[in-house]
Design an enzyme around this catalytic site. Structure first.
Site, PDB file in Angstrom:
ATOM      1  N   ALA A 276      42.810  22.116 -10.050  1.00 51.16           N
ATOM      2  CA  ALA A 276      43.459  23.105 -10.917  1.00 51.16           C
ATOM      3  C   ALA A 276      43.273  24.517 -10.362  1.00 51.16           C
ATOM      4  CB  ALA A 276      42.942  22.979 -12.353  1.00 51.16           C
ATOM      5  N   SER A 277      43.094  25.485 -11.224  1.00 51.71           N
ATOM      6  CA  SER A 277      43.117  26.882 -10.764  1.00 51.71           C
ATOM      7  C   SER A 277      41.946  27.251  -9.864  1.00 51.71           C
ATOM      8  CB  SER A 277      43.145  27.813 -11.971  1.00 51.71           C
ATOM      9  OG  SER A 277      44.321  27.590 -12.704  1.00 51.71           O
ATOM     10  N   THR A 278      40.895  26.442  -9.851  1.00 52.97           N
ATOM     11  CA  THR A 278      39.809  26.766  -8.923  1.00 52.97           C
ATOM     12  C   THR A 278      40.328  26.709  -7.485  1.00 52.97           C
ATOM     13  OG1 THR A 278      39.121  24.441  -8.827  1.00 52.97           O
ATOM     14  CG2 THR A 278      38.047  25.827 -10.462  1.00 52.97           C
ATOM     15  N   TYR A 279      41.432  25.988  -7.303  1.00 49.52           N
ATOM     16  CA  TYR A 279      42.018  25.823  -5.970  1.00 49.52           C
ATOM     17  C   TYR A 279      42.665  27.114  -5.485  1.00 49.52           C
ATOM     18  CZ  TYR A 279      43.845  22.650  -2.356  1.00 49.52           C
ATOM     19  OH  TYR A 279      44.101  21.970  -1.189  1.00 49.52           O
ATOM     20  N   LYS A 280      42.909  28.034  -6.419  1.00 53.55           N
ATOM     21  CA  LYS A 280      43.573  29.286  -6.020  1.00 53.55           C
ATOM     22  C   LYS A 280      42.716  30.070  -5.031  1.00 53.55           C
ATOM     23  CE  LYS A 280      46.301  29.505 -10.232  1.00 53.55           C
ATOM     24  NZ  LYS A 280      46.284  29.919 -11.630  1.00 53.55           N
TER      25      LYS A 280
END
Lengths: 370, 618
Positions: free
Chosen positions: B321-325
């Site tokens: 999820a957004s941790t991948y940003k």
């Protein structure tokens, strides 16, 4: 080739009788060892297999009679080469068993090339020494070739690791060499040299666990839960037989399976327990006659190669008997060493039968010269 | 002349053979004398020994190595357990003895007999275990009646004891009885049937250090099987002790924070990869596995929907999820597709090939740069960045950052996650890669899967300037005297493929996640130190873009997973964390407070009363 009538006249019935008698005794003891406490029907499969090996052994022995042993002299390098090749084959394609890699599978039959190597080495050494022997003894230079011939297979076998057979090869080679006589000074130098090398290797060449293994090998009491336990159980079995033994199939140590190797290396303890000192003495006398007979064949042969070959085969039989019996009675280090014609095991039966075949062969052609 | 030569040779040979014969004779006489000694002189004694079969081997089990945490706090030790055994040879009438025993200790007769039958037709003098680990009461009764119970003995066995049940269960692991196949394989030459070996976790990975070496005694026993004298003893060698990198108080706090929830927490020391915390919730009680777990307990573990037997920290594969940003930002900056000045206007969606890709914030973020995009977790910014980078370049950076491959931690069953590439999709589905899928994966949705441990290693690397460490579980192995047997040094397994400028920008964005006024995890902010982090909310159920579910009516298993990765203090990091709460809904509300509390605890800033309110995030 016409059949020589003289061959039949000179046939060594005495040696054959001796082999038959010992084999018979061996089968009786093996029967005790595997049948005591056996719950199944009919014969134990180990006993059946040993019968088959024995039968096969006699066929091989007979087969060995049909050619002139002097051909072995010419073919010695070929035989040696094939056996050495098989040993190298074990290194790459061998099958493991009991922690070491010594078996080679050829078309469905498993063979143990280290066993064949014993015979091959004896033939090769006999061939070399027959050409170089002199009453003054062998010089240092003359010993170089035999040393190389001997150390190659020893190295390969110890690497498997099969310490027992490697040691056996060294003992056989050593016996033959001393038998054909070595110059006194060479003997002294060799003794001195090994006296120097051993401590150096011990203190600098070996790791602690390797030393521990060798110490246990020399003194089984260091491992009271393993070999030390076997030795004490073996001694109890032998000693408890007393003079006349407990009787056929009456051994208690045997029946309760206190000994893990009772049908192979420790089979003498079964004989001693059930037949006592009397039974052991009979077997010892038979063995002594067998060895003497072999030495007599060496003496009577008119051909130097034949004499040395006969001596070599006899020494092979002798060392097996000596080491096995000594080990079982707690006089010797414990190595995997079968008792000839008594212990269970196909490789051992076949190798020894080939040996007896060669002895019979030499004996019936003892008047051949050159 | 020839005759003469021949005669000489005959004489020579005669002399050699005579000497040889003499040697043989001497040897045979020696062997015979030894026989006489054993069979005549010592015969009586050996006959007596053979009749009572009284020399036996008793084995002594080694005590297994202990396990400590990083501060030397004992986690696992051994306690004595009392096993009830029978030696058939001494037991007299076995059914009578067993039925009396069964009435005494209140164990079913058939169960006890079954143990004897299972032992098979082995030697009758070997002890057969009837019941392992009997209670103190049973022990007292058996001891009181021991003269009425011939052949029944109590053996004391060192048994594994997990001092803090359910604590770091997945990391420490448990033991199980060695099976026949393993014994026959020859890999465990020192083990016997009935011995315990590590089956899971550190107990398994470090088996060779923990095991120790069995000892034994040669003993003489009397007719009742009681030891008369000890002949020889070989002392067992105790196993070596493990010193873990685990921080017990922090681990316990993390477990409390996850109580009643499914999820995982991993905390690492960014300077060396030390695993400070590894929680997988729910956990199991390792003590239940001692002496074989009961069927009921096993079934309960297997049927638990929270899957307690899975170590979610290394086996749980989740969409990042957004941790991948963080990763998308690194790839974009390094590939020069974006820089510190690049800005994007977020109206709340991005139209790509006629389809709208929504930002989690319906009304949009307005214009923002990369730092703001990270701190506010803007989807549109990263859709655009990802589109420019492309799936395969993105995958390359992901792998460079340690994702999509095992971290190499010394624990079994580690999963590697999944970082998709166009080639992977062709092979897997026989389909071309759609550019729209690139948009999804650049915000960590789609095919992407990572483990919490991988995210922790990655976050620790961002914290320490780019070094990826192999997570270290055990720091030292010491023998029973405290001598160091093995030092397991920290091990570098790679580096983030990015320069310092890139890392500084990304870190700034992560600091603003917590410290910035519009940061998605600003609720966990504390005044003493700065933290850096990133929230994430992983969709479990693929929602139609823009559609919102009513949380109240939503089934729990369809709720999103909550992620939070962070490190602290931002300037000089000493801890890096990765937290996932399954079906926790929002990273900011469910996961971030857990991480925040753990950071405060580790830095000694935890106050008794801490509450956290959080704003939802996408």
């Amino acid at each position: 080739m016409m059949f020589d009538r003289r061959l039949l006249e000179h046939f060594d019935w005495g040696l054959l009788l001796m082999v038959l008698l010992i084999s018979f005794c061996g089968l009786i003891v093996l029967y005790s060892a595997v049948m005591a406490g056996w719950q199944g029907h009919g014969l134990h499969s180990l006993f059946e297999r040993q019968l088959i090996w024995m039968g096969g052994g006699f066929v091989v022995m007979t087969g060995v009679l049909f050619f002139d042993f002097r051909h072995l002299n010419k073919l010695n390098l070929v035989i040696y080469g094939v056996c050495a090749g098989l040993l190298i084959g074990v290194l790459f394609f061998g099958q493991s068993g009991g922690g070491s890699q010594r078996w080679l599978s050829l078309g469905g039959i498993s063979i143990q090339p280290s066993e064949l190597m014993k015979i091959a080495l004896i033939i090769s050494l006999a061939s070399i020494y027959a050409a170089t022997v002199s009453p003054e003894g062998l010089s240092f230079r003359q010993l170089l070739k035999p040393a190389v011939i001997c150390l190659i297979p020893v190295g390969l076998i110890v690497n498997q690791p099969d310490l027992g057979t490697g040691l056996m090869l060294l003992l056989i080679a050593g016996s033959i060499t001393v038998f054909v006589k070595v110059e006194k000074k060479v003997l002294l130098i060799l003794a001195g040299l090994s006296g120097c090398i051993v401590p150096v290797v011990w203190f600098f060449g070996l790791k602690a666990y390797q030393k521990a293994r060798i110490l246990t090998f020399l003194d089984p009491d260091r491992d009271p839960l393993g070999t030390g336990y076997h030795i004490i159980q073996s001694k109890i079995a032998i000693g408890s037989g007393m003079i006349t033994g407990k009787g056929f199939l009456q051994g208690t140590q045997n029946a309760l399976a206190f000994l893990p190797e009772q049908h192979t290396d420790f089979i003498l303890s079964v004989l001693a327990e059930e037949w006592g000192l009397v039974g052991c003495a009979v077997l010892l006398v038979l063995y002594f006659l067998l060895i003497s007979w072999g030495l007599n064949i060496a003496y009577n042969c008119r051909n130097m190669f034949g004499s040395i070959l006969a001596f070599g085969i006899t020494s092979m039989i002798f060392w097996q008997i000596f080491i096995n019996i000594g080990m079982v009675m707690g006089l010797m280090p414990v190595v995997g060493m079968p008792l000839p014609l008594v212990s269970y095991g196909g490789s051992s039966v076949i190798t020894n039968m080939v040996g007896f075949g060669i002895l019979l062969n030499i004996s019936m052609r003892r008047f051949y010269t050159g | 002349m020839v005759e003469l030569q021949r005669n000489k040779e005959r004489d020579w040979m005669k002399q050699r053979v005579m000497v040889a014969s003499l040697c043989v004779l001497i040897v045979f006489i020696m062997l015979f004398l030894r026989l006489v000694y054993l069979q005549l002189i010592k015969g009586e004694e050996y006959r007596r020994l053979s009749e009572t079969n009284c020399v036996r081997l008793k084995s002594i089990k080694p005590s297994r190595g202990l396990i400590f945490d990083r501060y030397g706090e004992l986690l696992v030790d051994n306690r004595p357990a009392f096993d009830l055994v029978i030696v058939l040879e001494d037991a007299g009438s076995v059914p009578d003895t067993i039925s009396f025993l069964s009435s005494l200790i209140d164990e079913p007769y058939v169960d006890l007999m079954e143990q004897i039958q299972k032992a098979g037709v082995g030697a009758v003098y070997k002890p057969i275990i009837l019941k392992k680990d009997i209670s103190r009461d049973q022990l007292a009764i058996v001891e009181a009646h021991k003269f009425d119970l011939p052949g029944i003995y109590v053996e004391i066995e060192p048994t594994r004891h997990y001092i803090h049940p359910k604590t770091a269960a997945h990391l420490l692991g448990y033991l199980g009885e060695v099976n026949k196949k393993e014994l026959e394989s020859g890999h465990f030459p020192l083990l016997r049937a009935g011995d315990q070996i590590g089956r899971y976790g550190v107990e398994k990975s470090f088996e060779s250090y923990l095991q120790g070496r069995r000892g034994g005694r040669q003993v003489e026993v009397d007719a009742n099987g009681r030891v008369v004298q000890v002949l020889k003893t070989v002392d067992p060698e105790p196993g070596n002790d493990l010193h873990l990198t685990l921080d017990l108080p922090l681990q316990q706090l993390a477990q409390d924070l996850l109580k009643g929830r499914d999820g995982a927490v991993v905390a690492l020391d960014p300077s060396n990869g030390d695993v400070l915390v590894m929680v997988s919730s729910p956990a199991f009680d390792q003590n239940d596995f001692i002496g074989g777990i009961s069927n009921n307990k096993w079934r309960a573990l297997m049927e638990n929907p929270g899957r307690p037997m899975i170590n979610k920290a290394i086996q749980g594969e989740y969409p990042p999820a957004s941790t991948y940003k963080i990763l998308t930002a690194i790839a974009g900056l390094e590939e020069k597709q974006i820089d510190s000045r690049t800005t994007t206007f977020c109206p709340g969606f991005y139209t790509f090939r006629g389809r709208r890709y929504h930002c989690w914030r319906k009304h949009g973020h307005g214009r923002l740069n990369v730092v703001e995009a990270i701190s506010q977790s803007c989807d549109v910014f990263f859709y655009l960045a990802g589109e420019k980078i492309g799936v395969d370049a993105l995958a390359q950076y992901a792998r460079g950052c340690g994702l999509g491959r095992p971290t190499g931690i010394d624990l079994d069953h580690e999963r590697q996650g999944l970082i998709p590439t166009s080639a992977w999709k062709r092979e897997r589905f026989n389909e071309a890669w759609y550019p729209g899928e690139t948009l999804s994966i650049s915000i960590g949705q789609g095919f992407n899967l990572v483990t919490p441990l991988q995210m922790a290693v990655f976050t620790a690397a961002v914290a320490n300037g780019g070094t990826l460490f192999r997570p270290r579980v055990v720091s030292t192995v010491k023998d029973v005297h405290g001598q160091v047997v093995a030092d397991l040094e920290p091990e570098i397994i790679g580096g983030i493929p990015a320069g310092q400028i890139t890392l500084d920008l990304v870190s700034k964005g992560m600091v603003d996640v917590v410290q910035g006024d519009r940061g998605t995890a600003r609720s966990i902010r504390i005044k003493q130190i700065q933290m850096a982090g990133k929230t994430g909310t992983a969709q479990v159920f693929s929602r139609k873009t823009g559609e919102k579910f009513d949380s109240e009516n939503q089934v729990r298993t369809l709720q999103d997973h909550a992620w939070f990765v962070c490190y602290a203090p931002a300037q000089n990091p000493v801890i890096a964390l990765s937290v996932i709460i399954e079906h926790g809904e929002h990273g900011s509300s469910a996961a971030a407070p857990v991480a925040g509390t753990l950071v405060k605890k580790y830095l000694g800033l935890l106050e008794p009363e801490q509450t956290a309110d959080a704003a939802p995030e996408g």
